[in-house]
Scaffold this motif. Structure first.
Motif, PDB file in Angstrom:
ATOM      1  N   ALA A  96       1.685 -13.590  12.795  1.00  0.00           N
ATOM      2  CA  ALA A  96       2.216 -13.516  11.430  1.00  0.00           C
ATOM      3  C   ALA A  96       1.184 -13.977  10.412  1.00  0.00           C
ATOM      4  O   ALA A  96       1.042 -13.387   9.338  1.00  0.00           O
ATOM      5  CB  ALA A  96       3.487 -14.356  11.316  1.00  0.00           C
ATOM      6  N   LEU A  97       0.462 -15.030  10.757  1.00  0.00           N
ATOM      7  CA  LEU A  97      -0.574 -15.549   9.861  1.00  0.00           C
ATOM      8  C   LEU A  97      -1.678 -14.519   9.672  1.00  0.00           C
ATOM      9  O   LEU A  97      -2.080 -14.212   8.540  1.00  0.00           O
ATOM     10  CB  LEU A  97      -1.153 -16.844  10.431  1.00  0.00           C
ATOM     11  CG  LEU A  97      -2.304 -17.476   9.640  1.00  0.00           C
ATOM     12  CD1 LEU A  97      -1.806 -18.005   8.308  1.00  0.00           C
ATOM     13  CD2 LEU A  97      -2.953 -18.588  10.449  1.00  0.00           C
ATOM     14  N   TYR A  98      -2.179 -13.983  10.766  1.00  0.00           N
ATOM     15  CA  TYR A  98      -3.304 -13.045  10.734  1.00  0.00           C
ATOM     16  C   TYR A  98      -2.968 -11.797   9.915  1.00  0.00           C
ATOM     17  O   TYR A  98      -3.778 -11.343   9.095  1.00  0.00           O
ATOM     18  CB  TYR A  98      -3.673 -12.650  12.160  1.00  0.00           C
ATOM     19  CG  TYR A  98      -4.782 -11.631  12.254  1.00  0.00           C
ATOM     20  CD1 TYR A  98      -6.106 -11.990  12.002  1.00  0.00           C
ATOM     21  CD2 TYR A  98      -4.502 -10.312  12.597  1.00  0.00           C
ATOM     22  CE1 TYR A  98      -7.122 -11.046  12.088  1.00  0.00           C
ATOM     23  CE2 TYR A  98      -5.514  -9.367  12.691  1.00  0.00           C
ATOM     24  CZ  TYR A  98      -6.822  -9.748  12.427  1.00  0.00           C
ATOM     25  OH  TYR A  98      -7.822  -8.812  12.512  1.00  0.00           O
ATOM     26  N   ILE A  99      -1.794 -11.270  10.097  1.00  0.00           N
ATOM     27  CA  ILE A  99      -1.413 -10.044   9.392  1.00  0.00           C
ATOM     28  C   ILE A  99      -1.148 -10.308   7.917  1.00  0.00           C
ATOM     29  O   ILE A  99      -1.604  -9.558   7.045  1.00  0.00           O
ATOM     30  CB  ILE A  99      -0.190  -9.400  10.067  1.00  0.00           C
ATOM     31  CG1 ILE A  99      -0.607  -8.816  11.418  1.00  0.00           C
ATOM     32  CG2 ILE A  99       0.428  -8.316   9.187  1.00  0.00           C
ATOM     33  CD1 ILE A  99       0.540  -8.322  12.264  1.00  0.00           C
ATOM     34  N   SER A 100      -0.455 -11.379   7.609  1.00  0.00           N
ATOM     35  CA  SER A 100      -0.026 -11.621   6.223  1.00  0.00           C
ATOM     36  C   SER A 100      -1.150 -12.090   5.314  1.00  0.00           C
ATOM     37  O   SER A 100      -1.022 -12.012   4.086  1.00  0.00           O
ATOM     38  CB  SER A 100       1.111 -12.648   6.199  1.00  0.00           C
ATOM     39  OG  SER A 100       0.657 -13.914   6.646  1.00  0.00           O
ATOM     40  N   GLN A 101      -2.262 -12.568   5.872  1.00  0.00           N
ATOM     41  CA  GLN A 101      -3.329 -13.092   5.016  1.00  0.00           C
ATOM     42  C   GLN A 101      -4.313 -12.015   4.563  1.00  0.00           C
ATOM     43  O   GLN A 101      -5.269 -12.310   3.863  1.00  0.00           O
ATOM     44  CB  GLN A 101      -4.090 -14.225   5.711  1.00  0.00           C
ATOM     45  CG  GLN A 101      -4.845 -13.831   6.937  1.00  0.00           C
ATOM     46  CD  GLN A 101      -5.469 -15.007   7.657  1.00  0.00           C
ATOM     47  OE1 GLN A 101      -6.437 -14.831   8.381  1.00  0.00           O
ATOM     48  NE2 GLN A 101      -4.943 -16.216   7.480  1.00  0.00           N
ATOM     49  N   ASN A 102      -4.048 -10.756   4.919  1.00  0.00           N
ATOM     50  CA  ASN A 102      -4.922  -9.663   4.520  1.00  0.00           C
ATOM     51  C   ASN A 102      -4.050  -8.479   4.102  1.00  0.00           C
ATOM     52  O   ASN A 102      -3.275  -7.962   4.905  1.00  0.00           O
ATOM     53  CB  ASN A 102      -5.838  -9.280   5.681  1.00  0.00           C
ATOM     54  CG  ASN A 102      -6.793  -8.160   5.336  1.00  0.00           C
ATOM     55  OD1 ASN A 102      -6.393  -7.000   5.262  1.00  0.00           O
ATOM     56  ND2 ASN A 102      -8.056  -8.499   5.151  1.00  0.00           N
ATOM     57  N   PHE A 109       0.358  -2.679   9.013  1.00  0.00           N
ATOM     58  CA  PHE A 109       1.388  -3.168   9.928  1.00  0.00           C
ATOM     59  C   PHE A 109       2.772  -2.678   9.510  1.00  0.00           C
ATOM     60  O   PHE A 109       3.558  -2.190  10.333  1.00  0.00           O
ATOM     61  CB  PHE A 109       1.355  -4.693   9.964  1.00  0.00           C
ATOM     62  CG  PHE A 109       2.490  -5.337  10.716  1.00  0.00           C
ATOM     63  CD1 PHE A 109       2.474  -5.415  12.090  1.00  0.00           C
ATOM     64  CD2 PHE A 109       3.572  -5.866  10.025  1.00  0.00           C
ATOM     65  CE1 PHE A 109       3.521  -6.007  12.779  1.00  0.00           C
ATOM     66  CE2 PHE A 109       4.621  -6.464  10.702  1.00  0.00           C
ATOM     67  CZ  PHE A 109       4.595  -6.529  12.085  1.00  0.00           C
ATOM     68  N   ILE A 110       3.061  -2.785   8.219  1.00  0.00           N
ATOM     69  CA  ILE A 110       4.374  -2.370   7.708  1.00  0.00           C
ATOM     70  C   ILE A 110       4.564  -0.869   7.889  1.00  0.00           C
ATOM     71  O   ILE A 110       5.622  -0.408   8.338  1.00  0.00           O
ATOM     72  CB  ILE A 110       4.514  -2.778   6.222  1.00  0.00           C
ATOM     73  CG1 ILE A 110       4.553  -4.310   6.100  1.00  0.00           C
ATOM     74  CG2 ILE A 110       5.778  -2.180   5.615  1.00  0.00           C
ATOM     75  CD1 ILE A 110       4.329  -4.812   4.696  1.00  0.00           C
ATOM     76  N   VAL A 262       8.239  -2.172   0.572  1.00  0.00           N
ATOM     77  CA  VAL A 262       7.798  -3.548   0.833  1.00  0.00           C
ATOM     78  C   VAL A 262       6.492  -3.798   0.085  1.00  0.00           C
ATOM     79  O   VAL A 262       5.564  -2.986   0.138  1.00  0.00           O
ATOM     80  CB  VAL A 262       7.596  -3.795   2.342  1.00  0.00           C
ATOM     81  CG1 VAL A 262       6.945  -5.153   2.580  1.00  0.00           C
ATOM     82  CG2 VAL A 262       8.929  -3.721   3.074  1.00  0.00           C
ATOM     83  N   ASN A 263       6.424  -4.926  -0.615  1.00  0.00           N
ATOM     84  CA  ASN A 263       5.206  -5.293  -1.347  1.00  0.00           C
ATOM     85  C   ASN A 263       4.359  -6.265  -0.542  1.00  0.00           C
ATOM     86  O   ASN A 263       3.241  -5.947  -0.154  1.00  0.00           O
ATOM     87  CB  ASN A 263       5.576  -5.891  -2.706  1.00  0.00           C
ATOM     88  CG  ASN A 263       4.352  -6.342  -3.490  1.00  0.00           C
ATOM     89  OD1 ASN A 263       3.288  -5.717  -3.381  1.00  0.00           O
ATOM     90  ND2 ASN A 263       4.476  -7.408  -4.254  1.00  0.00           N
ATOM     91  N   GLU A 264       4.887  -7.462  -0.275  1.00  0.00           N
ATOM     92  CA  GLU A 264       4.091  -8.486   0.408  1.00  0.00           C
ATOM     93  C   GLU A 264       4.953  -9.299   1.363  1.00  0.00           C
ATOM     94  O   GLU A 264       6.177  -9.396   1.201  1.00  0.00           O
ATOM     95  CB  GLU A 264       3.431  -9.440  -0.611  1.00  0.00           C
ATOM     96  CG  GLU A 264       2.330  -8.807  -1.423  1.00  0.00           C
ATOM     97  CD  GLU A 264       1.649  -9.798  -2.354  1.00  0.00           C
ATOM     98  OE1 GLU A 264       0.648  -9.419  -2.982  1.00  0.00           O
ATOM     99  OE2 GLU A 264       2.110 -10.958  -2.462  1.00  0.00           O
TER     100      GLU A 264
END
Length: 353
Positions: A96-102, A109-110, A262-264
């Motif tokens: 979750a960290l790796y995907i959401s920080q970029n 992913f989405i 979905v935005n972020e």
């Protein structure tokens, strides 16, 4: 009797502070990994490590003195998480960290989940920017793929003359182009997920921004039942795919055609759910603490409609007016320096009056 744990929190801002307060309510202890000793979370911690996230010895020492660890921001090097994870469980999950920080990884992913986003494209230089301009049309947004928040690292381009300003841009940073959409409103949801995959959703909030910074969040959002169910369904799908153990915030755009995009993503407490501190039977912060400590999640009940109003920059000097307002609940973060566009606190206003 609840067992006591030493919860490590990476990050020392207001979110870390509110996680810590929620944890102490349940009898837990807190060890903060901080940027500076006078950051907001430091004043409510049992133990404190002040060091850089590149300091391996400090990270190892921190990890040896905690029972589990969570975050207040997704802008944390995965290398630091790898070191800490050798000693304790990391929440919400490294994936979750790796995907959401970029932003690029996040949108890919989405999309791979079959969920819609605004159209986008990675760009590496000015020539690619010119090419993308012709594909997307105006207006378009250019954003850094990492470290952008509260409008930072984001630009809106409206015409050819504004494009020319980017000829001498710093292209060492990776950027993403996003097409504009016919937006009617932005909404967000926070979802909690435990080790067994059980989920609990907070009510959907409607968000309003000023100059790229969240100004107000109002709950419940004024959307129909069909959109409500779609938001909840998408949230469950993303939380499951990320293997979240903790909480996840998801921002959505709603277009004029009633299309949901979905935005972020943010795998941690979110500014748009601060109303949960007063308007719900349980806050997003306590729900997070329950999940990571293996305690039962609380079924969420919205007690009254509410608006969170962020207190930005110099507005902190006028916040005392809320102290005599019976509809208001004021929270000041305790940041040492007042700066323009900096979140200094928030006020939750009961809208049932």
């Amino acid at each position: 009797m609840l067992s006591k744990r030493m919860i490590g929190i990476i990050g020392s801002g207001q979110l870390g502070k509110m996680i810590a307060i929620a944890a102490t309510k349940l009898g837990q202890k807190i060890h903060i990994f901080a940027n500076a000793k006078d950051d907001p979370a430091c004043f409510v911690a049992n133990n404190l490590t002040v060091a850089s996230l590149s300091d391996k010895k400090a990270l190892e020492s921190f990890a040896r003195n905690i029972d589990l660890v969570t975050i207040e921001s997704e802008n944390i090097p995965c290398d630091a998480v790898d070191i800490i994870s050798q000693y304790v469980e990391f929440y919400p999950s490294k994936k979750a960290l790796y995907i959401s920080q970029n932003r690029l990884r996040e949108k890919d992913f989405i999309r791979d989940l079959g969920i819609k986003t605004a159209d986008y494209k990675s760009i590496q230089n000015y020539d690619e920017m010119l090419e993308s301009r012709n594909t997307f049309g105006y207006p378009i947004r250019i954003k850094t793929t990492e470290m952008g928040y509260d409008g930072k690292g984001q630009y809106v381009i409206k015409n050819d003359s504004e494009v020319k300003q980017f000829a001498s841009f710093d292209w060492k940073t990776q950027y993403i182009f996003e097409a504009s959409i016919d937006l009617i409103k932005e909404v967000s949801i926070v979802i909690a997920r435990d080790r067994k995959g059980k989920m609990a959703l907070f009510p959907i909030a409607e968000n309003h921004h000023v100059n790229g910074i969240l100004d107000t969040s109002i709950v419940p959002a004024k959307i129909d039942n069909k959109l409500t169910q779609e938001v909840q369904q998408v949230a469950r799908k993303i939380a499951h795919a990320l293997d979240i153990i903790g909480i996840l915030a998801i921002e959505f755009f709603i277009t004029k055609n009633n299309e949901l995009l979905v935005n972020e993503l943010a795998p941690r407490p979110h500014n748009s759910c601060h109303w949960s501190l007063d308007a719900c039977n349980i806050s997003q912060f306590e729900q997070l603490v329950r999940v990571i400590c293996g305690l039962p999640m609380q079924e969420i009940v919205l007690r009254f409609p509410c608006m969170t109003k962020n207190i930005i920059g110099n507005n902190i000097y006028y916040s005392n007016r809320y102290l005599s307002d019976k509809k208001a609940s004021l929270t000041i973060y305790g940041k040492k320096e007042v700066r323009d566009k900096r979140k200094m606190g928030h006020v939750n206003i009961d809208l049932s009056y």
